[in-house]
Design an enzyme around this catalytic site. Sequence first.
Site, PDB file in Angstrom:
ATOM      1  N   PHE A 130      44.897  37.554  40.604  1.00 61.25           N
ATOM      2  CA  PHE A 130      44.316  37.986  41.878  1.00 61.25           C
ATOM      3  C   PHE A 130      43.984  39.472  41.821  1.00 61.25           C
ATOM      4  CE2 PHE A 130      48.855  38.686  42.400  1.00 61.25           C
ATOM      5  CZ  PHE A 130      48.948  39.888  43.086  1.00 61.25           C
ATOM      6  N   CYS A 131      43.060  39.873  42.702  1.00 55.87           N
ATOM      7  CA  CYS A 131      42.605  41.253  42.795  1.00 55.87           C
ATOM      8  C   CYS A 131      42.043  41.443  44.199  1.00 55.87           C
ATOM      9  CB  CYS A 131      41.561  41.554  41.720  1.00 55.87           C
ATOM     10  SG  CYS A 131      40.136  40.438  41.766  1.00 55.87           S
ATOM     11  N   THR A 132      41.420  42.566  44.471  1.00 54.37           N
ATOM     12  CA  THR A 132      41.004  42.877  45.834  1.00 54.37           C
ATOM     13  C   THR A 132      39.991  41.879  46.385  1.00 54.37           C
ATOM     14  OG1 THR A 132      41.350  45.212  45.348  1.00 54.37           O
ATOM     15  CG2 THR A 132      40.120  44.685  47.345  1.00 54.37           C
ATOM     16  N   CYS A 160      39.803  39.532  38.940  1.00 59.46           N
ATOM     17  CA  CYS A 160      40.612  38.355  38.611  1.00 59.46           C
ATOM     18  C   CYS A 160      39.757  37.227  38.058  1.00 59.46           C
ATOM     19  CB  CYS A 160      41.443  37.901  39.795  1.00 59.46           C
ATOM     20  SG  CYS A 160      40.633  37.862  41.398  1.00 59.46           S
ATOM     21  N   ILE A 165      42.230  39.014  47.325  1.00 57.85           N
ATOM     22  CA  ILE A 165      43.199  39.314  48.380  1.00 57.85           C
ATOM     23  C   ILE A 165      42.535  39.323  49.750  1.00 57.85           C
ATOM     24  CG2 ILE A 165      44.792  41.078  49.253  1.00 57.85           C
ATOM     25  CD1 ILE A 165      44.943  42.033  46.244  1.00 57.85           C
TER      26      ILE A 165
END
Length: 248
Positions: free
Chosen positions: A182-184, A189, A210
Site C-alpha cells: 500500500f501507498c498514498t 504500491c 490509503i
Amino acid sequence: MASVLNISAYLFTRIDDRETLRPLLRARAVAAGLKGTILLAEEGINVFLAGAPGSVRGFVADLRLDPRFAALTTKESWSDEQPFGRMLVRLKREIIRMDHPTIRPESGRAPAVAPATLRRWLDQGHDDSGREVVLLDTRNAFEVDYGTFAGAIDWRIERFTQFPGAAADHRDDLVGKTVVSFCTGGIRCEKAAIHLRESGVDALQLDGGILGYFEQVGGAHWTGECFVFDEREALTPSLEPRLVGAAS
C-alpha cells in the site's frame, strides 16, 4: 464547508507525445483556474489538482475524452484553501521513479484488493483462504511516521528506488503469505506489487491506496494520518487536513 476540491489520480498508459501534450494540459488547467502538478512519462500520467469543484471535474472529464486516459479514476478530498501555489506540468522518465525498467504496469496491473475486502481480512485475521495477511508500506520512512496500518511492515526506505533492494533482502519473510502493498494513492504500491510477484511473492496492491481506503472504509486498522505532497501536509482518515500544530 470546505470549498476547494482536491484530486489525485494516476494511470499507467503509453504516452508517446508528452512534449506536445504538456503545454496543452497546462493551458487547459490554467484556463480553468486550477493549481497543482501533472507528471507525464512514457509509462503514464500522475495528477494532483485543486480548484473549484466544477472546474476540477470538468478538466478530468475532458482528459478522459482521450482514449488513453478514459480509465483514469480520481480520489477526492476537500480543503478551505488552495493547497498549491502554482500549476506545473512536468515531463519525467517515470511517474514514480523506481529505476527498474522491467516493471511496466501499462502492460498489465498486479491483482488488487478492494478496501472493504482488506478491512474484512484484517477484522478476521486472515484472507479468504485462511492465509496470513501481511501489510507492506511502500512509502518513504518520513511518510510512514505520520501514520500507517497497525502492524504494517516498514523497511525504512528513504526513496522508492531503494525498494527493489529491500524487497530482495526480505523476500524470504514474505513468501507463502498474502502480501498487500500500500501507498498514498496507489502508484507506488502498484509497481511494488508487480516487482514482488516477479520475485515469487504472492503480492496484491491496495486498490486506490490509503486515500481510497479512507474514502471507502475510514480509519479502521489505521493509526495516525496520511502524509500528502501539498500544503495540507497530512490528511486524517476522514480526509480532512490535519489539525494545526498536530505532532508528526
